[in-house]
Design an enzyme around this catalytic site. Sequence first.
Site, PDB file in Angstrom:
ATOM      1  N   LYS A 101      -3.807  -3.323   1.526  1.00  0.00           N
ATOM      2  CA  LYS A 101      -3.341  -1.974   1.209  1.00  0.00           C
ATOM      3  C   LYS A 101      -2.723  -1.327   2.452  1.00  0.00           C
ATOM      4  O   LYS A 101      -3.216  -1.516   3.569  1.00  0.00           O
ATOM      5  CB  LYS A 101      -4.530  -1.165   0.707  1.00  0.00           C
ATOM      6  CG  LYS A 101      -4.228   0.235   0.222  1.00  0.00           C
ATOM      7  CD  LYS A 101      -5.516   0.837  -0.321  1.00  0.00           C
ATOM      8  CE  LYS A 101      -5.355   2.252  -0.820  1.00  0.00           C
ATOM      9  NZ  LYS A 101      -6.636   2.782  -1.367  1.00  0.00           N
ATOM     10  N   SER A 143      -6.274   4.576  -5.766  1.00  0.00           N
ATOM     11  CA  SER A 143      -5.085   4.608  -4.934  1.00  0.00           C
ATOM     12  C   SER A 143      -4.603   3.215  -4.515  1.00  0.00           C
ATOM     13  O   SER A 143      -3.504   3.067  -3.999  1.00  0.00           O
ATOM     14  CB  SER A 143      -5.343   5.454  -3.680  1.00  0.00           C
ATOM     15  OG  SER A 143      -6.378   4.898  -2.891  1.00  0.00           O
ATOM     16  N   SER A 197     -10.945   4.104  -6.089  1.00  0.00           N
ATOM     17  CA  SER A 197      -9.648   3.560  -5.692  1.00  0.00           C
ATOM     18  C   SER A 197      -9.568   2.040  -5.665  1.00  0.00           C
ATOM     19  O   SER A 197      -8.483   1.479  -5.558  1.00  0.00           O
ATOM     20  CB  SER A 197      -9.241   4.105  -4.316  1.00  0.00           C
ATOM     21  OG  SER A 197      -8.919   5.456  -4.401  1.00  0.00           O
TER      22      SER A 197
END
Length: 538
Positions: free
Chosen positions: A120, A200, A224
């Site tokens: 990420k 996210s 997330s």
Amino acid sequence: MHRLALATSLSLLVACQPTAQTPAAADAPAPVAAQAPAAFAFEEADIASLQKQMAEGSLTSKALTQAYLDRIAAIDDAGPTLNAVIETNPDALKDAEALDAERKAGKLRGPLHGIPVLLKDNIDAMPMVNSAGSLALASHKPKTDAFLVAKLRDAGAVILGKTNLSEWANFRSTRSTSGWSGRGGQTHNPYALDRNPCGSSAGTGSAIAANLAAVGIGTETDGSILCPSAVAGLVGLKPTVGLVSRSGIIPISASQDTAGPMTRSVADAAALLTAIAAGDDTDAATREYAARTAIDYTTHLKVDALKGARIGVVRKLMGYQPDTDAAFERAIAAMKAAGATVVDAEIPTLGQWDKDEYEVLLYEFKDGLNRYLASSGAPHKTLADLIAFNTANAATEMPFFAQEIFEQANAKGPLTEPAYLAARDKARRLAGPQGIDAALKAQQLDALVAPAMSPAWPTDPVNADHFTGAGYGAAAVARYPSITVPMGDVHGLPVGIAFMGTAWSEGRLIELAYAYEQASKARKPPRFPATITVGAAE
């Protein structure tokens, strides 16, 4: 970091060269035409099968890495245009070649030797940018790897690249669109390109579901990892806070942040967690784990683990989508058939921590982000600087939603304030000892289960996210582990079951999740339709 109704709940959520498809920041996310991708030799390949091929000499890490880079070009940059990978590592092939040379010389670092991993884009990894998706940090190249990235390299992993995310891990606005960032644009869900990937860790979810890498790493504050994993048919594992170092990760909350695996199987999640779980002197949260004996989580892959297990169903976390409830009832039946005793359970304090959690996150975000910016050589040094940048670049950074969470956080004082300390202690107590722990103890349960998430909703930058429910918030606030496993689909959209336990119970949760996964075999790879056909066979 996602929110289900910010005024009352915080159940949901609290990324070489740039890939060619990165859209202009102000491009509205819109449905794109379906394009069936070409056959891929490594579709759904797991770590064990890839290692077997490399051991036999029929595959090299360099060839595997090149195959995934080609897949990114074909599926992410072109074809369906998922927009999941924000940047590839220019050193990936060189690193893979070096690992091949080690293998040839008889040096094997472990199960991840030569395995490509996506990270990420809020995790420091040289020589790439770490931006949290923001144009404010588009030139920010950290000088060192995050601690967990160093652990991955030590384990032999190839860092393939960085994935798009909800900008600032979805902690900028109450009206955000998950999977959108100023730097990366909108990520699409491979199960229906007009549907949202959740966040996210949106890019990691879509990328791993679409076989753009073997495995991926996401981060979570509250949902997330689990949310994007659930809507992408993945296994997502959020560890106990302190099991995995947060050093070198752009933060939201020192209380709740953690990184964790996002994979296509429980076995891969266990192998990945084994590589990144470690004590880190620079992250105080890991000190308790550092005193423990290191665990090989792959030893917890027990197909019969549900036999004799006691599982608590939190029915108050159901009821927001009937087809999801039906899939969950089938999952309960499968666990019973595998030998589990399944009973209804209650988290007695459910939802009572929401206001306090949000207060904690506002305080900790300002403090943690200012510390990261100041220490990492970032071009902006404070949250106030970022607010000013967004205001000056509103056309590209705020075309759809504003930055009211930034502004609320910036108004908070230091972490010594009584209001912060009281909210932190109350939220942890209500979600942990008086919440999950009380529920487990009341009926001597091994774990609690609930539907992880509603099916993916249509991406809508005008009205923002409109998901309907989730089941994992208690574990996030308590700092306890949770894991989602595919349990079926709703009109072709994946849904997952979330297992939650007490602190440091990752091993037991992996056992239960693996046994359920083997009994259900519910994951289906995506086929990249432009939209779903309601009523499609499940």
